[in-house]
Design an enzyme around this catalytic site. Structure first.
Site, PDB file in Angstrom:
ATOM      1  N   CYS A   7      -4.796  -2.921   2.742  1.00 18.63           N
ATOM      2  CA  CYS A   7      -4.523  -2.851   4.184  1.00 18.63           C
ATOM      3  C   CYS A   7      -5.731  -3.172   5.067  1.00 18.63           C
ATOM      4  CB  CYS A   7      -3.901  -1.515   4.556  1.00 18.63           C
ATOM      5  SG  CYS A   7      -3.165  -1.587   6.204  1.00 18.63           S
ATOM      6  N   ASN A  66      -6.941   6.284  -1.774  1.00 16.52           N
ATOM      7  CA  ASN A  66      -5.856   5.338  -1.502  1.00 16.52           C
ATOM      8  C   ASN A  66      -6.081   4.182  -2.483  1.00 16.52           C
ATOM      9  OD1 ASN A  66      -4.065   3.470  -0.441  1.00 16.52           O
ATOM     10  ND2 ASN A  66      -4.547   3.964   1.691  1.00 16.52           N
ATOM     11  N   GLU A 122       0.866  -1.204   0.000  1.00 22.10           N
ATOM     12  CA  GLU A 122       0.000   0.000   0.000  1.00 22.10           C
ATOM     13  C   GLU A 122       0.897   1.246   0.000  1.00 22.10           C
ATOM     14  OE1 GLU A 122      -1.574   0.829   3.940  1.00 22.10           O
ATOM     15  OE2 GLU A 122      -3.372   1.773   3.120  1.00 22.10           O
ATOM     16  N   GLU A 127      -5.980   8.776   7.827  1.00 20.45           N
ATOM     17  CA  GLU A 127      -6.498   8.377   6.501  1.00 20.45           C
ATOM     18  C   GLU A 127      -7.859   8.997   6.212  1.00 20.45           C
ATOM     19  OE1 GLU A 127      -5.910   4.542   4.630  1.00 20.45           O
ATOM     20  OE2 GLU A 127      -4.890   3.901   6.462  1.00 20.45           O
ATOM     21  N   LYS A 167      -9.376   2.074  -1.938  1.00 15.33           N
ATOM     22  CA  LYS A 167      -9.577   1.506  -0.593  1.00 15.33           C
ATOM     23  C   LYS A 167     -10.937   1.874  -0.009  1.00 15.33           C
ATOM     24  CE  LYS A 167      -7.054   1.291   3.844  1.00 15.33           C
ATOM     25  NZ  LYS A 167      -5.788   1.723   4.487  1.00 15.33           N
ATOM     26  N   ASN A 191       0.279  -1.051   5.444  1.00 13.61           N
ATOM     27  CA  ASN A 191       1.187  -0.305   6.345  1.00 13.61           C
ATOM     28  C   ASN A 191       0.546  -0.411   7.716  1.00 13.61           C
ATOM     29  OD1 ASN A 191       3.178   1.903   4.785  1.00 13.61           O
ATOM     30  ND2 ASN A 191       1.372   1.372   3.599  1.00 13.61           N
TER      31      ASN A 191
HETATM   32  N1  CDV Z   1      -2.971   1.442   6.629  1.00 15.33           N
HETATM   33  C1  CDV Z   1      -3.912   0.815   7.356  1.00 15.33           C
HETATM   34  O1  CDV Z   1      -5.035   0.607   6.918  1.00 15.33           O
HETATM   35  N2  CDV Z   1      -3.547   0.447   8.609  1.00 15.33           N
HETATM   36  C2  CDV Z   1      -4.439  -0.188   9.534  1.00 15.33           C
HETATM   37  C3  CDV Z   1      -4.073   0.133  10.958  1.00 15.33           C
HETATM   38  C4  CDV Z   1      -4.338   1.553  11.277  1.00 15.33           C
HETATM   39  C5  CDV Z   1      -4.834  -0.735  11.949  1.00 15.33           C
HETATM   40  C6  CDV Z   1      -4.460  -1.696   9.368  1.00 15.33           C
HETATM   41  O2  CDV Z   1      -5.562  -2.257   9.293  1.00 15.33           O
HETATM   42  O3  CDV Z   1      -3.410  -2.326   9.382  1.00 15.33           O
END
Ligand code: CDV
Length: 309
Positions: A168, A106, A46, A142, A123, A193
């Site tokens: 993510c 995103n 990501e 975000e 996303k 991330n």
């Molecule tokens: N970049 C993300 O979406 N990170 C989230 C954190 C904040 C929990 C994740 O689900 O890994």
């Protein structure tokens, strides 16, 4: 057999001061390693081109926009597209997208082995908050910098298989995989991330975070009889640590490859898309076994509604 020789290109930390050019040079190096190992597809994390900028609170929109790409490919990323095409390698790339209409997403794209962008995903499940939160150990903005995605979870035909994307936080939501499962997805590719510590719960550290990562990805793969590859951006970015733990999971929910470091690290595995057939035609044959008359709450309701007292 329908083999996709998959390269999960985990990336170590990207500092705030690192340029796109420096980052792309690292990505090209990972792509060269992938080619040497026979990969036919490479998956990057990501927001692969920059540091994880949503940890920084910004008020100046010009500064915010400097983290976004206005076109793809652009001058900085064209070398990735050219080299992938010359290698006959498909590619999944995550980046911050600023559209010509000024919208911020995103985003991740799917590029086939001939270099054509076949799919774009934005996303859906944006974590975090939109205003500075002094209660948190660090920020996760975000919801300030991105709109929720407007693509849903499509599945694309590419190079003889059925591919879907997530990003993510999407990986923690069963709906993500099921919507793609209902389109016959054979491989879900995603980048992440994930901070090593929960910003709202100091005792939730890397072990628990890695456990949740595996749990979510393995469940999604098994329950939809598909391959899932999850690729981290990891390591310590300007003092803020993120987990590694990139992994490739087969349609039985088993981990077939897992990263050992928090650096740039390549995992390569020959994934047979035909391994999805058994699960999809037996225990997870949706057509025979799903009972949709009992699932309406999933789309009718967002929060919890308690039963009457
Ligand atoms: N970049 C993300 O979406 N990170 C989230 C954190 C904040 C929990 C994740 O689900 O890994």
């Amino acid at each position: 057999m329908r083999i996709v020789t998959l390269a999960a290109a985990q990336m170590g930390a990207i500092q705030r001061s690192d340029s796109r050019k420096q980052v792309v040079a690292r990505m090209l190096d990972l792509m060269d390693q992938a080619k040497a190992k026979g990969a036919t597809m490479i998956v990057y994390p990501e927001l692969a081109l920059t540091t994880f900028f949503p940890r920084w609170y910004m008020e100046d929109q010009a500064e915010v926009d400097s983290w976004f790409e206005r076109e793809m490919p652009n001058a900085d990323t064209l070398p990735l597209f050219e080299r992938a095409k010359s290698y006959g390698m498909a590619m999944n790339l995550g980046y911050a997208e600023l559209t010509p209409e000024g919208r911020h997403f995103n985003t991740a794209i799917l590029v086939d082995r001939s270099g054509r962008i076949v799919g774009k995903y934005r996303k859906t499940h944006l974590p975090g908050h939109s205003e500075f939160d002094p209660e948190r150990a660090f920020q996760h903005l975000e919801k300030r910098y991105f709109e929720p995605g407007d693509t849903g979870f499509p599945v694309w035909r590419m190079d003889g298989g059925l591919f879907g994307m997530a990003i993510c936080n999407d990986r923690r939501w069963p709906e993500t995989y099921r919507v793609m499962g209902l389109q016959g997805v054979e491989m879900v590719v995603l980048g992440y991330n994930t901070p090593s510590v929960n910003s709202q719960k100091a005792d939730e550290g890397p072990e628990k975070r890695l456990f949740h990562n595996r749990l979510s990805v393995q469940a999604g793969a098994y329950q939809n009889a598909c391959w899932v590859v999850a690729v981290a951006k990891s390591g310590v970015e300007d003092g803020f640590p993120m987990i590694g733990g990139s992994l490739i999971v087969n349609p039985d929910g088993e981990i077939v490859a897992e990263a050992k470091t928090e650096e740039d690290e390549l995992l390569v595995h020959a994934c047979d898309l035909d391994d999805t057939v058994f699960g999809k035609s037996t225990i997870f044959d949706f057509k025979r076994h799903r009972r949709i008359e009992h699932y309406s709450r999933i789309t009718d309701q967002v929060g919890v509604v308690l039963p009457p007292e």
